[in-house]
Design a protein around this motif. Structure first.
Motif, PDB file in Angstrom:
ATOM      1  N   GLY A  57       0.783  -1.236   0.000  1.00  0.00           N
ATOM      2  CA  GLY A  57       0.000   0.000   0.000  1.00  0.00           C
ATOM      3  C   GLY A  57       0.810   1.278   0.000  1.00  0.00           C
ATOM      4  O   GLY A  57       0.328   2.313   0.449  1.00  0.00           O
ATOM      5  N   PHE A  58       2.032   1.230  -0.504  1.00  0.00           N
ATOM      6  CA  PHE A  58       2.873   2.429  -0.566  1.00  0.00           C
ATOM      7  C   PHE A  58       2.816   3.018  -1.965  1.00  0.00           C
ATOM      8  O   PHE A  58       3.018   2.315  -2.956  1.00  0.00           O
ATOM      9  N   TYR A  59       2.543   4.319  -2.017  1.00  0.00           N
ATOM     10  CA  TYR A  59       2.393   5.028  -3.287  1.00  0.00           C
ATOM     11  C   TYR A  59       3.225   6.305  -3.276  1.00  0.00           C
ATOM     12  O   TYR A  59       3.358   6.949  -2.236  1.00  0.00           O
ATOM     13  N   PHE A  60       3.717   6.656  -4.452  1.00  0.00           N
ATOM     14  CA  PHE A  60       4.289   7.980  -4.645  1.00  0.00           C
ATOM     15  C   PHE A  60       3.280   8.805  -5.417  1.00  0.00           C
ATOM     16  O   PHE A  60       2.616   8.308  -6.334  1.00  0.00           O
ATOM     17  N   VAL A  70       5.691  12.692  -2.985  1.00  0.00           N
ATOM     18  CA  VAL A  70       5.172  12.383  -1.667  1.00  0.00           C
ATOM     19  C   VAL A  70       4.925  10.878  -1.607  1.00  0.00           C
ATOM     20  O   VAL A  70       4.199  10.341  -2.437  1.00  0.00           O
ATOM     21  N   MET A  71       5.556  10.195  -0.629  1.00  0.00           N
ATOM     22  CA  MET A  71       5.281   8.775  -0.446  1.00  0.00           C
ATOM     23  C   MET A  71       4.254   8.634   0.665  1.00  0.00           C
ATOM     24  O   MET A  71       4.409   9.189   1.752  1.00  0.00           O
ATOM     25  N   ILE A  72       3.187   7.890   0.353  1.00  0.00           N
ATOM     26  CA  ILE A  72       2.085   7.724   1.287  1.00  0.00           C
ATOM     27  C   ILE A  72       1.745   6.245   1.393  1.00  0.00           C
ATOM     28  O   ILE A  72       1.693   5.541   0.389  1.00  0.00           O
ATOM     29  N   TRP A  84       7.160  10.239   3.504  1.00  0.00           N
ATOM     30  CA  TRP A  84       8.335  10.878   2.916  1.00  0.00           C
ATOM     31  C   TRP A  84       7.866  11.954   1.952  1.00  0.00           C
ATOM     32  O   TRP A  84       6.928  11.755   1.189  1.00  0.00           O
ATOM     33  N   VAL A  85       8.515  13.113   1.993  1.00  0.00           N
ATOM     34  CA  VAL A  85       8.247  14.213   1.064  1.00  0.00           C
ATOM     35  C   VAL A  85       9.584  14.789   0.652  1.00  0.00           C
ATOM     36  O   VAL A  85      10.464  15.010   1.487  1.00  0.00           O
ATOM     37  N   GLY A  86       9.752  15.023  -0.636  1.00  0.00           N
ATOM     38  CA  GLY A  86      10.993  15.625  -1.101  1.00  0.00           C
ATOM     39  C   GLY A  86      10.907  16.052  -2.551  1.00  0.00           C
ATOM     40  O   GLY A  86       9.921  15.775  -3.244  1.00  0.00           O
ATOM     41  N   THR A  87      11.955  16.707  -2.991  1.00  0.00           N
ATOM     42  CA  THR A  87      12.037  17.105  -4.391  1.00  0.00           C
ATOM     43  C   THR A  87      12.377  15.881  -5.237  1.00  0.00           C
ATOM     44  O   THR A  87      12.762  14.831  -4.709  1.00  0.00           O
TER      45      THR A  87
END
Length: 113
Positions: A57-60, A70-72, A84-87
């Protein structure tokens, strides 16, 4: 859907407060996730930028306006956790555009076994 870790993406918004397009895109992502019902809807119908990077269930999500990723984690209980959030550059440095590297990162950060 309840969103955990929202402060991570709101920090990006606050840092880029003058970027109206980015702020709007972040608000849209949050709104889309809050309205998402995983038992009734498919995430790909709600967000065209969703990319499943792990079967647990991990999505970017790609906020293309600012090249922000954004990884959710979306679970079956109706919770989304921003982990996780980043450029895009930070994504390439951390995850090397590679699902095996993403899985190792998830494992080393205790998101999966």
């Amino acid at each position: 859907m309840r969103i955990l870790g929202k402060s991570k993406i709101l920090k990006v918004k606050k840092k880029n407060i003058g970027n109206k397009k980015l702020c709007k895109a972040i608000d849209e992502l949050i709104s889309d996730l809050e309205g998402f019902e995983p038992d009734k809807q498919n995430i790909y119908n709600i967000r065209k930028d969703a990319d499943c990077v792990h079967n647990d269930g991990f999505y970017f999500f790609d906020i293309n306006i600012h090249r922000t990723l954004v990884m959710i984690e979306i679970d079956e209980n109706g919770e989304a956790t921003i982990i996780w959030v980043g450029t895009h550059k930070e994504y390439e440095t951390t995850f090397k555009n590679n699902k095996n590297t993403i899985e190792k990162w998830l494992r080393s950060n205790d998101y999966i076994e």
